[in-house]
Design an enzyme around this catalytic site. Sequence first.
Site, PDB file in Angstrom:
ATOM      1  N   GLY A  41       4.401  -6.250  15.851  1.00 46.88           N
ATOM      2  CA  GLY A  41       5.553  -7.139  15.538  1.00 46.88           C
ATOM      3  C   GLY A  41       6.168  -6.436  14.248  1.00 46.88           C
ATOM      4  O   GLY A  41       6.487  -7.299  13.350  1.00 46.88           O
ATOM      5  N   HIS A  42       6.447  -5.256  14.162  1.00 47.24           N
ATOM      6  CA  HIS A  42       7.311  -4.565  13.137  1.00 47.24           C
ATOM      7  C   HIS A  42       7.723  -3.193  13.501  1.00 47.24           C
ATOM      8  O   HIS A  42       7.289  -2.761  14.796  1.00 47.24           O
ATOM      9  CB  HIS A  42       6.158  -4.323  11.923  1.00 47.24           C
ATOM     10  CG  HIS A  42       4.851  -3.755  12.235  1.00 47.24           C
ATOM     11  ND1 HIS A  42       4.759  -2.283  12.249  1.00 47.24           N
ATOM     12  CD2 HIS A  42       3.790  -4.275  12.355  1.00 47.24           C
ATOM     13  CE1 HIS A  42       3.620  -2.081  12.543  1.00 47.24           C
ATOM     14  NE2 HIS A  42       2.917  -3.079  12.600  1.00 47.24           N
ATOM     15  N   ALA A  43       8.469  -2.636  12.738  1.00 49.33           N
ATOM     16  CA  ALA A  43       9.036  -1.057  12.856  1.00 49.33           C
ATOM     17  C   ALA A  43       8.340  -0.327  11.672  1.00 49.33           C
ATOM     18  O   ALA A  43       8.304  -0.980  10.662  1.00 49.33           O
ATOM     19  CB  ALA A  43      10.327  -1.044  12.938  1.00 49.33           C
TER      20      ALA A  43
END
Length: 132
Positions: free
Chosen positions: A49-51
């Site tokens: 749930g991130h980049a």
Amino acid sequence: MQDLKIINLPKILDRRGNLSFIESENHIPFKIERCHWIYDVPGGEKRGGHAYRENQEFIVALSGSFDVIVNDGTEEKIYHLNRSYYGLYVPAMNWRQMENFSTNSLALVLSSKKYNAEDYIRDFTYYKTLKQ
Ligand code: TYD
């Protein structure tokens, strides 16, 4: 989703048991600086749930299965990983989440950069603005 792709790994079939391997900058397009793995995931939990701004990753289901959901800011794709002889290459600046882990699954994640909290983008709305 330019460059994001499933990469098949070498598979040495043997009646004693099969063997696969990954060489840095050969089977995957980056130099491996770090390796981590995700295990003992309780049912229904999500990871990621991130980049990353710069970090590239290669994700392999060494055991069991899970989904990697990748969103490039425009389009979303789900990759179901369930074999240890292929993996998903995720270039930098892709939003990715991992979910639907099977019991006893083991996710191997190879990274092009050492851990750096500053490299993370954890706000999806902000991530989308950077991709415009
Ligand atoms: P994080 O990458 O946020 O996990 P996920 O995206 O799967 O939910 O990492 C969780 C914690 O672990 C965070 O506090 C940072 C730490 N961590 C390291 O110290 N080194 C690492 O290589 C990784 C991947 C995480």
